[in-house]
Design an enzyme around this catalytic site. Structure first.
Site, PDB file in Angstrom:
ATOM      1  N   ARG A 130       2.654 -45.266  28.229  1.00  0.00           N
ATOM      2  CA  ARG A 130       1.486 -44.381  28.232  1.00  0.00           C
ATOM      3  C   ARG A 130       0.315 -45.025  28.957  1.00  0.00           C
ATOM      4  O   ARG A 130       0.103 -46.234  28.868  1.00  0.00           O
ATOM      5  CB  ARG A 130       1.076 -44.068  26.781  1.00  0.00           C
ATOM      6  CG  ARG A 130       1.682 -42.779  26.272  1.00  0.00           C
ATOM      7  CD  ARG A 130       1.467 -42.554  24.805  1.00  0.00           C
ATOM      8  NE  ARG A 130       0.097 -42.695  24.335  1.00  0.00           N
ATOM      9  CZ  ARG A 130      -0.275 -42.454  23.082  1.00  0.00           C
ATOM     10  NH1 ARG A 130       0.605 -42.044  22.186  1.00  0.00           N
ATOM     11  NH2 ARG A 130      -1.529 -42.595  22.710  1.00  0.00           N
ATOM     12  N   LYS A 150       2.088 -43.382  13.068  1.00  0.00           N
ATOM     13  CA  LYS A 150       1.921 -41.981  12.637  1.00  0.00           C
ATOM     14  C   LYS A 150       2.990 -41.094  13.270  1.00  0.00           C
ATOM     15  O   LYS A 150       3.620 -40.277  12.596  1.00  0.00           O
ATOM     16  CB  LYS A 150       0.517 -41.468  13.031  1.00  0.00           C
ATOM     17  CG  LYS A 150      -0.625 -42.298  12.471  1.00  0.00           C
ATOM     18  CD  LYS A 150      -1.969 -41.746  12.868  1.00  0.00           C
ATOM     19  CE  LYS A 150      -2.290 -41.797  14.351  1.00  0.00           C
ATOM     20  NZ  LYS A 150      -2.422 -43.183  14.896  1.00  0.00           N
ATOM     21  N   ARG A 162     -10.302 -36.738  13.554  1.00  0.00           N
ATOM     22  CA  ARG A 162     -10.623 -38.066  14.080  1.00  0.00           C
ATOM     23  C   ARG A 162     -12.057 -38.470  13.754  1.00  0.00           C
ATOM     24  O   ARG A 162     -12.451 -39.589  14.061  1.00  0.00           O
ATOM     25  CB  ARG A 162     -10.545 -38.053  15.600  1.00  0.00           C
ATOM     26  CG  ARG A 162      -9.184 -38.205  16.275  1.00  0.00           C
ATOM     27  CD  ARG A 162      -8.483 -39.465  15.991  1.00  0.00           C
ATOM     28  NE  ARG A 162      -7.992 -40.206  17.117  1.00  0.00           N
ATOM     29  CZ  ARG A 162      -6.750 -40.082  17.630  1.00  0.00           C
ATOM     30  NH1 ARG A 162      -5.893 -39.230  17.159  1.00  0.00           N
ATOM     31  NH2 ARG A 162      -6.382 -40.873  18.604  1.00  0.00           N
ATOM     32  N   ARG A 203      -9.726 -48.070  22.064  1.00  0.00           N
ATOM     33  CA  ARG A 203      -9.204 -47.118  21.072  1.00  0.00           C
ATOM     34  C   ARG A 203      -9.378 -47.664  19.654  1.00  0.00           C
ATOM     35  O   ARG A 203      -9.700 -46.925  18.735  1.00  0.00           O
ATOM     36  CB  ARG A 203      -7.725 -46.820  21.357  1.00  0.00           C
ATOM     37  CG  ARG A 203      -7.516 -45.975  22.599  1.00  0.00           C
ATOM     38  CD  ARG A 203      -6.099 -46.061  23.116  1.00  0.00           C
ATOM     39  NE  ARG A 203      -5.125 -45.517  22.199  1.00  0.00           N
ATOM     40  CZ  ARG A 203      -3.814 -45.780  22.265  1.00  0.00           C
ATOM     41  NH1 ARG A 203      -3.347 -46.588  23.188  1.00  0.00           N
ATOM     42  NH2 ARG A 203      -2.998 -45.234  21.405  1.00  0.00           N
ATOM     43  N   ARG A 231       5.172 -50.221  23.447  1.00  0.00           N
ATOM     44  CA  ARG A 231       5.694 -48.859  23.252  1.00  0.00           C
ATOM     45  C   ARG A 231       6.204 -48.272  24.567  1.00  0.00           C
ATOM     46  O   ARG A 231       5.581 -48.407  25.615  1.00  0.00           O
ATOM     47  CB  ARG A 231       4.609 -47.949  22.691  1.00  0.00           C
ATOM     48  CG  ARG A 231       5.074 -46.487  22.673  1.00  0.00           C
ATOM     49  CD  ARG A 231       4.210 -45.574  21.870  1.00  0.00           C
ATOM     50  NE  ARG A 231       2.799 -45.677  22.193  1.00  0.00           N
ATOM     51  CZ  ARG A 231       1.850 -45.135  21.448  1.00  0.00           C
ATOM     52  NH1 ARG A 231       2.158 -44.467  20.360  1.00  0.00           N
ATOM     53  NH2 ARG A 231       0.580 -45.260  21.788  1.00  0.00           N
TER      54      ARG A 231
END
Ligand code: AP5
Length: 221
Positions: free
Chosen positions: A162, A13, A88, A173, A127
């Site tokens: 992160r 996203k 969400r 998540r 990431r």
């Protein structure tokens, strides 16, 4: 053009949102980025959000809704916006409708980037993000590595992982996504606003699909 970018954690996203924001000259509004900035600055909102984010849980609706309502009323959103990571859950989607109605706006398209779970875990574990807040460029150690290990190509600042990109938190998540966020596909399909995009492929390939869907729906001939 008022666009929602939906999809599970790691679907791409943010990656696609940055490109779309540049192409259409409208702001990318990422609730995750706003919350992380608040955590980093140690604001009251950040202090309240931190524990939820580190566990991979959703931050309570009340906090997120206050934050997003004021953001969408800012001048740079007047000609459109791209929402990344909001709504969400159904309560947030309903609240968004009310907020946009009060601003004489509505959602034009909800794009859902679809990627299978094993690939999501690979993307999130690898990431890396630039520590420079003004830059914020994103990388992947395998799919999109920086030229110099650990340093941003754009501004040369250090990269970091992160706090919620650890394997255990990623699992939480993904569960939260399945339980609370995925039902929004039906919510926006019922309103004839949803378009699913196959998120497997290169960033350029996905970008072509996303752009075609927007052209088809939002850009007048
Ligand atoms: P948030 O920041 O929104 O995280 P997320 O939804 O989990 O999504 P990500 O940012 O992890 O993934 P992305 O889809 O943007 O993928 P990206 O482009 O970076 O939220 C974080 C937390 O904040 C939440 O858990 C919650 O606590 C809180 N929060 C946020 N919004 C909230 C809300 N509305 N309500 C309540 N709480 C909220 O890509 C991922 C990686 O893949 C990158 O390394 C990238 O380089 C790579 N990649 C991208 N595309 C490709 C491709 N096509 N091929 C290969 N690799 C790719």
């Amino acid at each position: 053009m008022n666009l929602l970018l939906m999809g599970p954690p790691g679907a791409g996203k943010g990656t696609q949102g940055k490109r779309l924001a540049a192409k259409f000259s409208i702001p990318l509004v990422s609730t995750g980025d706003i919350l992380r900035a608040n955590v980093g600055e140690g604001t009251e909102l950040g202090k309240k959000a931190k524990d939820f984010m580190e566990k991979g849980a959703l931050v309570p609706d009340k906090l997120v809704l206050e934050m997003i309502e004021s953001r969408l009323d800012e001048d740079d959103c007047a000609d459109g916006f791209i929402l990344d990571g909001f709504p969400r859950n159904t309560a947030q989607a309903e609240a968004l409708e009310v907020t946009l109605y009060s601003l004489s706006k509505s959602v034009d398209l909800a794009l859902g980037i679809e990627v299978p779970p094993d690939e999501l875990v690979r993307r999130l574990c690898g990431r890396r993000v630039c520590t420079n807040k003004e830059c914020g460029s994103g990388y992947h150690v395998d799919f999109d590595p920086p030229a110099v290990d650990g340093a941003c190509d754009d501004c040369k600042s250090a990269l970091y992982q992160r706090a919620d990109d650890k394997e255990e938190t990623i699992k939480s998540r993904l569960e939260v996504y399945e339980e609370q966020t995925k039902p929004l596909i039906e919510y926006y399909t019922e309103r004839d606003l949803f378009k699913g995009i196959n998120g497997l492929g290169t960033v350029d390939e996905i970008n072509a699909l996303v752009t075609a869907a927007i052209d088809d729906r939002c850009v007048k001939p």
